[in-house]
Every structure is written in structure tokens, then in C-alpha cells.
Scaffold this motif. Sequence first.
Motif, PDB file in Angstrom:
ATOM      1  N   LEU A 229      -4.844   1.431  -0.395  1.00 11.76           N
ATOM      2  CA  LEU A 229      -4.634   0.259   0.449  1.00 11.76           C
ATOM      3  C   LEU A 229      -4.908  -1.005  -0.351  1.00 11.76           C
ATOM      4  O   LEU A 229      -5.977  -1.154  -0.939  1.00 11.76           O
ATOM      5  CB  LEU A 229      -5.579   0.307   1.665  1.00 11.76           C
ATOM      6  CG  LEU A 229      -5.501   1.586   2.521  1.00 11.76           C
ATOM      7  CD1 LEU A 229      -6.569   1.560   3.611  1.00 11.76           C
ATOM      8  CD2 LEU A 229      -4.116   1.742   3.133  1.00 11.76           C
TER       9      LEU A 229
ATOM     10  N   SER B 256      -9.217   2.806  -1.902  1.00  6.54           N
ATOM     11  CA  SER B 256      -8.360   3.962  -2.169  1.00  6.54           C
ATOM     12  C   SER B 256      -9.124   5.269  -2.033  1.00  6.54           C
ATOM     13  O   SER B 256     -10.352   5.320  -2.165  1.00  6.54           O
ATOM     14  CB  SER B 256      -7.739   3.846  -3.564  1.00  6.54           C
ATOM     15  OG  SER B 256      -8.704   3.531  -4.548  1.00  6.54           O
TER      16      SER B 256
ATOM     17  N   SER C 250       0.844  -1.192   0.000  1.00  2.00           N
ATOM     18  CA  SER C 250       0.000   0.000   0.000  1.00  2.00           C
ATOM     19  C   SER C 250       0.881   1.245   0.000  1.00  2.00           C
ATOM     20  O   SER C 250       2.089   1.159   0.207  1.00  2.00           O
ATOM     21  CB  SER C 250      -0.914  -0.006   1.226  1.00  2.00           C
ATOM     22  OG  SER C 250      -1.709  -1.185   1.266  1.00  2.00           O
TER      23      SER C 250
END
Length: 501
Positions: free
Chosen positions: A464, A445, A111
Motif C-alpha cells: 500500500l 506492505s 498500490s
Amino acid sequence: MNDPGVRVVTGPIRYPVMPFVVLVAILFVPVVALTALLVWSDGQADEHRAALAASPDEAATPRLPSSSAAPKLTTGLLSYRRMPSQMATAGDDNRLSDAMNELAAFIDERSCLSVSVDGRPVTAHNADVPVIPASVHKLFVAAVALEVLGADHVFTTSVAAPPAVDGVVDGDLVLIGGGDPLLVTDDYPTEGDRYPEFNTTSLNGLADAVAAAGITTVRGSVLGDGSRFDDEFVIPSWGPDVAYIEAGPYDALVVNDGRVVGRSGRQRDPNDAAAREFARLLGQRGIRISGGVGVGATDPAQPVLASVESQPLSAVLAEMLTTSDNDTAEMLLKELGVADSGAGSVAGGLAVVDRTLRGWAVPMEGVRLVDASGLSSDNRVTCAALLAVLQRVEGGPVVAGLPVAGRTGTLADQFVGTAVEGRLTAKTGTLGNPPVDLDPPAVKSLAGYFVTTSGSTIEYVMILNGPDIADPEKYAPYWLAFGDRLVAYPSGPDPSSVGPR
């Protein structure tokens, strides 16, 4: 024996005194002159002060403030207090960086997080690591479409047919797609749509124009023509739970997202579906169609009977970003290809996006563009690349079209009741990608802007990737903690309190 022309000195050597005396005299004269000038100027000043004291208009004579009215500053010339605004800003940025780094400690290696304030880098965690973006990917095509097509660009849908004789068209009537992604019929039911389209173009007006032209019968067929684009209706790398469900079919001609009244779901050919909807509207206006509906290209010799224009691109982008409209994104990508090279294809559009981003000096290492919607798990972006795009388009139509926390679009049910509600704007992204124990990972996101109480704008990207990160119980803590850190900026002293003393 001595040479008679040579004088031999046997005692100590002595230099003449006269040149030295002359040199001293030359230096002394300017000193005397300067001293006299100073004495004269002091005398003149004394006379001026005496004249002012005796003048009846003394009260009208401007005077310098006394030392009691303007206390002397004791801050040194090189002290940081001589730059209070810069020091306060640096302190605020550093505190925001520390706070974001605390959050980043819980983000894994798949991430990324990048934050800047008014374009100044604040923090970056895995900023150059390629990650799966989900729908924040749409920011790329939105930004490039504005650059290449322009905010006022419109899409034109037309009807072509042989000239009517006594209201009869002896041939086919062709509905020609111009790439409008928001073409709809007024009566198609959208109550079940999670995010209904807005800023749409009504196909009903085009049917009205055909009827107003006096046409009563079409002895041929109503054909749908989407030949402006190629015939790839979905992206091959979309999963079976995406294609024809979340997005597609799309072409240069698509009505109601490929749906037809009386039929379930999205149809496989958007041109056929559009022709069916248009024939239905013509029938409602008393126009008979002898040959049914079908798909076909327009004869260039056929005259255009009527046309309808979309709203400007800025409004189309607002709809795409607010509702995360996948079909709109993919159609804009192909339109970029048409505008650039005449090739209405994914490859043609992606070439334009890539070239434009590189021209903006967006860092493209690790970036892989597969589609425009972000639905493919084969896409790869970096937080650094997206942050550069956000900084590039700040203040334009892209920003105006983003969902607002707790208020609109895909953020309507996010951050409700928090301090960022109504203040944070962002493009969101979500991919579930089951099963959760296998790759590719799920995605959640967030990329956009936050306007602080001081008037600064925080630009941010948080993407993420994780096995089940799309689960609200997993991503919500990250989002809420992130929002708390945004609200805390600025957290340092006011510039006036750290100014010169």
C-alpha cells in the motif's frame, strides 16, 4: 460392312453370375464360424457354472459382488463429478478471488495486491504497477543470498598481528572484518532496541583467544579493517531521518551496529567503532595498547592470530527477516558482490540480484533496485515480481525466518487475537516519509504465506502506497480484512460431496 473380327451385341448386356456367388460364399464362411464359436463358448460357460454349483468348495470360490452390494453409478462419464477434487479446488479459488477483489476495490492505483494458492494464480490487482516496497524489498536479497552463497555460508572475523615475543606484539594488531553483520560485544546494552539482534557472533571470544595466546602488550595500535567492502557506509538516497539512525554505518567490519560503550548513537566510521570496542575487550583482559585505536588495512604478510565464525547464513537470514535488520541486508548485498566479482559494493551486489532474478524468470519490468533494505524511496518493485520470488523460495530458510503474526519480530503486535494469529507469516514493510501531503508517499506492505486448514499454502503480496498509510488507523482495516479472507479459505463443499453418484 462389318469387320469379321468384331462381335456386335445388339441386345442388353448380361454379366456372368459365378463371381458374385463366390464373393457371397467368402463373406458367409466367417459369419458361420463366429456363430459356432459363440455357441461353443456359451456351452462351456454353462458347464463351468454347473461344475461350480456342484463343487463342495463352493464357499471358497471367489465371486463377483452382486448388484445389490455395489449400486451402479449414474454419473455420466463426462460429468464434472468425475473430477471432485479439481472442481472443489476451482470453486474455492474462485470464491477467494471474489473476496480479494472486493478488498482490491478499495486499493488505489499506486498500490498492488497479488494472491496465489499453491502457486496457482488467484487474483491480481495492479500486479505489474511499480510501487515503493519498503522492507519487503529484503526478500530479494534473502532469496538471492541463499542461491549464491548457500545456507551454510559463514562469515569469518580475524585478528592479525606480528608474532609476539615474550607476550609483546611489536606493531599493530588488526581486527579484520569478514562481512559478519551480527558481530557484537556481550556487554553492550540492547534493552532500548525495539528488535534486539539474535543469532549473533560474540567478539568476546576473539578477545579471549588473543589473551590465551599469551599477549600482554601491543606496542602499536588496534586497527579496524573493513577493506573487504568499499567505504560507502550509507545509501545516498536515504533521507536524513534514516542514515546513521535506522541504518548505517556498515562495512565489512561492524560491531554493535556501529555503536560504542560510553558513546551515544551510531558512530560515523564502523571500522573505528569496532576497533574501539575490541580494544576495550582486550583491556578488560589485561592487555595494554600503546598506540590507541584507528583504521587500516592488514599487511598480507602478517599471520592470523585467531578467528571467529558467524552462525550459518540461514540463521543470519532468520535474524534479518524477523527483526527487519537493515544493516544485515546491506552487508549481504555487498557480500554478493564479493562472491561474484570481488567487488564489495552496492552496484556489484545489485548486479548479482538482478541477474539471478531474471534467471528465475521473475518479471522484472518496472523493477528498480537501489538498496537491499528497502529504506530508499527510489526503489520500485511489483507485486508480480515479489510473488514469483515467494513461490520460488517456498519451503526453505526464507520461510522459516519470517515473523509470525501475533508472536515474533515485526508481527509480534499485529493480528493479535485474530484467527490468523500464529498461522500467518510475512515480511513487513513501513516507510513514513513525512510530510504526508508531499511525495514520495508512505508505505505499508505485507508479503508472505498463510497455511489453510486444508493444508494449502496461500502466497500473497500487498503493498500500500499512500499519503499516511503507515498510520495504524489507515492500514489496519486493510490488514484485518485481508486476514479474514485468508481464514475463509477453503469455503466450498468437501470433494466427497461432489463426487460421482
